[in-house]
Scaffold this motif. Structure first.
Motif, PDB file in Angstrom:
ATOM      1  N   GLN A 146       0.870  -1.169   0.000  1.00 25.82           N
ATOM      2  CA  GLN A 146       0.000   0.000   0.000  1.00 25.82           C
ATOM      3  C   GLN A 146       0.912   1.225   0.000  1.00 25.82           C
ATOM      4  OE1 GLN A 146      -2.446  -1.314   3.597  1.00 25.82           O
ATOM      5  NE2 GLN A 146      -3.951  -0.176   2.383  1.00 25.82           N
ATOM      6  N   ARG A 147       1.110   1.815  -1.149  1.00 20.73           N
ATOM      7  CA  ARG A 147       2.134   2.860  -1.278  1.00 20.73           C
ATOM      8  C   ARG A 147       1.793   4.111  -0.471  1.00 20.73           C
ATOM      9  NH1 ARG A 147       4.671   2.349  -7.351  1.00 20.73           N
ATOM     10  NH2 ARG A 147       4.373   0.092  -7.571  1.00 20.73           N
ATOM     11  N   GLU A 148       0.518   4.289  -0.164  1.00 20.03           N
ATOM     12  CA  GLU A 148       0.147   5.435   0.678  1.00 20.03           C
ATOM     13  C   GLU A 148       0.523   5.227   2.131  1.00 20.03           C
ATOM     14  OE1 GLU A 148      -3.502   2.747   0.641  1.00 20.03           O
ATOM     15  OE2 GLU A 148      -1.889   3.343  -0.740  1.00 20.03           O
ATOM     16  N   ARG A 149       0.952   3.999   2.473  1.00 22.27           N
ATOM     17  CA  ARG A 149       1.379   3.693   3.847  1.00 22.27           C
ATOM     18  C   ARG A 149       2.903   3.602   3.958  1.00 22.27           C
ATOM     19  NH1 ARG A 149      -1.394   4.906   7.792  1.00 22.27           N
ATOM     20  NH2 ARG A 149      -0.474   3.214   9.039  1.00 22.27           N
ATOM     21  N   HIS A 154       6.151  12.516   2.747  1.00 27.16           N
ATOM     22  CA  HIS A 154       7.599  12.647   2.582  1.00 27.16           C
ATOM     23  C   HIS A 154       8.023  14.031   3.038  1.00 27.16           C
ATOM     24  CE1 HIS A 154       7.059  14.974  -1.220  1.00 27.16           C
ATOM     25  NE2 HIS A 154       8.265  15.446  -0.918  1.00 27.16           N
ATOM     26  N   GLU A 206       1.339   6.733  11.362  1.00 24.77           N
ATOM     27  CA  GLU A 206       1.149   7.465  10.107  1.00 24.77           C
ATOM     28  C   GLU A 206       1.535   6.616   8.897  1.00 24.77           C
ATOM     29  OE1 GLU A 206      -0.118  10.587   9.692  1.00 24.77           O
ATOM     30  OE2 GLU A 206      -0.549  10.602  11.854  1.00 24.77           O
ATOM     31  N   VAL A 207       2.492   5.712   9.089  1.00 26.96           N
ATOM     32  CA  VAL A 207       2.968   4.854   8.004  1.00 26.96           C
ATOM     33  C   VAL A 207       3.213   3.454   8.555  1.00 26.96           C
ATOM     34  CG1 VAL A 207       4.038   6.720   6.677  1.00 26.96           C
ATOM     35  CG2 VAL A 207       5.373   5.533   8.419  1.00 26.96           C
ATOM     36  N   GLY A 254       6.373   5.936   3.894  1.00 26.20           N
ATOM     37  CA  GLY A 254       6.823   7.310   4.050  1.00 26.20           C
ATOM     38  C   GLY A 254       8.319   7.438   3.837  1.00 26.20           C
ATOM     39  N   THR A 277       3.356   7.148  -2.345  1.00 24.77           N
ATOM     40  CA  THR A 277       2.344   8.202  -2.212  1.00 24.77           C
ATOM     41  C   THR A 277       2.042   8.579  -0.763  1.00 24.77           C
ATOM     42  OG1 THR A 277       0.545   6.574  -2.299  1.00 24.77           O
ATOM     43  CG2 THR A 277       1.260   7.547  -4.395  1.00 24.77           C
ATOM     44  N   GLY A 278       2.802   8.017   0.179  1.00 21.19           N
ATOM     45  CA  GLY A 278       2.646   8.418   1.570  1.00 21.19           C
ATOM     46  C   GLY A 278       3.375   9.724   1.848  1.00 21.19           C
ATOM     47  N   CYS A 306      10.224   9.584  -4.000  1.00 23.48           N
ATOM     48  CA  CYS A 306       8.806   9.228  -4.096  1.00 23.48           C
ATOM     49  C   CYS A 306       8.340   9.206  -5.551  1.00 23.48           C
ATOM     50  CB  CYS A 306       7.964  10.220  -3.294  1.00 23.48           C
ATOM     51  SG  CYS A 306       8.104  10.028  -1.508  1.00 23.48           S
TER      52      CYS A 306
END
Length: 411
Positions: free
Chosen positions: A93-96, A155, A180-181, A98, A152-153, A146
């Motif tokens: 999950q790239r949003e997770r 940075h 957060e990540v 950082g 996408t988390g 990124c």
């Protein structure tokens, strides 16, 4: 309630001693330095630590041209850390994920080059690159990583002078604890040898190292030390919560057990040993340890006449006569990698948990009595009887201090 444990599961780096942990460690144990003559605009040849890595391993030629040296370093190290950790970005999950990178400076290099370029055209700004702004924003190296990896988390770059490498690790660990990540890439990068201003400023302060043999120019704790050897480099750690690392059967290098950041509030440049001591003591306490539990201190020592004795004084304030703890220095091998220094130096010591060896400080041929400690390791590696906890010091201008404690991981 006991907090979640944070562990290191991957390491990616580039340094003047090599582009992976095994090569870096081999050269440290062999006592093999690598400082070379480097041509600097307006100054000629100066000693510097230069990295030789292939940016095209993870970047296309256009991407390299459009971006920055620091961005290429961040991409190389970050992608290597993910690979080393066995993390497949396509399955995450790239949003997770950082990215939190320490930097000493950023943007100086690009602005200097642009000014030098338009000088050739009568300072006509139509020749100024339209890439200048994205190249010089403070989040550039982390942002370039990124963009390259599709992360996408969150940075950011942590501007923390020469304490930045440690601070990137600390910030990454904190983001994991906050939830957060789930994966944090933390460490530091530096393109400093590309900047005329850094060399010129150290020279103006009488703090730029000189020696007829560049490999002997970086001389921490030596009576004849005369300043800093500037180096470039990068080191990025893949950090995870222990529960997540265990669930996927990850290899674990060490636990990031404690940390601290504080400020001297004393001087722009000159260090305050009392504040440095407070920083070390707080990191040790947060790790649930006592000073006598620390087996190795990797020092910040930059080979300046003022800085080295102050750090040794700070160590004595925390450890007394320091009769049991080993002490070493990594900058003696390739100089000061600025924003990358703390992270690179920590990486070089992590294999001590596996082999029990303490890599030496080199180029210390005439030990300054003000820098003498009973277990300062000089010249050759030492086999330690115990290696359970390492303290990594990293300090910087404007009085910022950082300390990180890592422990041997025992499942």
């Amino acid at each position: 309630m006991e907090r979640e444990h944070i562990v290191i599961t991957g390491i990616g780096l580039t340094s003047p001693l090599g582009n992976d942990l095994a090569t870096l460690r081999s050269n440290l144990l062999a006592g093999t330095p690598n400082v070379e003559w480097h041509e600097v605009r307006y100054m000629g040849r100066v000693p510097a630590g230069v990295c030789r890595f292939d940016p095209h391993r993870y970047q296309g030629r256009k991407e390299v041209r459009r971006g920055t040296r620091a961005g290429s370093i961040a991409i190389y190290c970050g992608r290597e850390a993910l690979r080393d950790a066995g993390l497949d970005l396509t399955a995450l999950q790239r949003e997770r994920v950082g990215v939190f990178l320490g930097i000493t400076e950023h943007g100086n290099v690009e602005t200097e080059w642009e000014i030098a370029n338009i000088k050739e055209y009568g300072y006509d700004v139509k020749y100024w690159s339209h890439h200048h702004n994205p190249r010089t924003v403070a989040n550039n190296p982390a942002g370039e990583l990124c963009l390259n990896a599709g992360i996408t988390g969150p940075h950011c770059c942590v501007g923390a002078a020469c304490a930045a490498g440690n601070c990137g690790i600390i910030y990454a660990a904190q983001q994991l604890l906050l939830g957060e990540v789930d994966i944090a890439l933390g460490g530091g990068v530096s393109e400093s040898i590309q900047s005329f201003g850094i060399f010129a400023s150290f020279k103006a302060q009488n703090a730029l190292a000189t020696h007829e043999d560049p490999n002997r120019a970086s001389r921490p704790f030596d009576r004849g030390r005369n300043g800093v050897v500037v180096a470039e480099g990068g080191c990025v750690f893949a950090l995870e919560r222990l529960s997540d690392a265990r669930s996927r059967g990850a290899r674990i290098y060490a636990e990031v057990a404690g940390w601290a950041i504080n400020t001297d509030a004393t001087d722009f440049v000159l260090p305050n040993p009392e504040r440095q001591a407070q920083c070390m003591a707080l990191a040790i306490r947060r790790a649930g340890l006592r000073p006598e539990d620390i087996d190795l201190i990797n020092t910040h020592g930059t080979a300046t006449p003022e800085g080295d004795p102050k750090e040794i004084q700070a160590i004595r304030l925390v450890f007394g006569e320091a009769e049991r703890v080993y002490v070493n220095n990594t900058k003696s091998f390739f100089g000061h990698a600025m924003g990358a220094a703390g992270a690179l130096e920590l990486a070089g010591s992590l294999p001590s948990f596996a082999d029990g060896l303490v890599h030496p400080t080199i180029n210390c041929e005439d030990l300054d009595p003000a820098c003498a400690l009973p277990r300062l390791v000089i010249g050759r590696p030492v086999q330690a009887a115990r290696m359970e906890a390492i303290l990594n010091n990293s300090f910087g201008m404007l009085g910022i201090n950082s300390a990180v404690v890592v422990k041997r991981f025992r499942d």
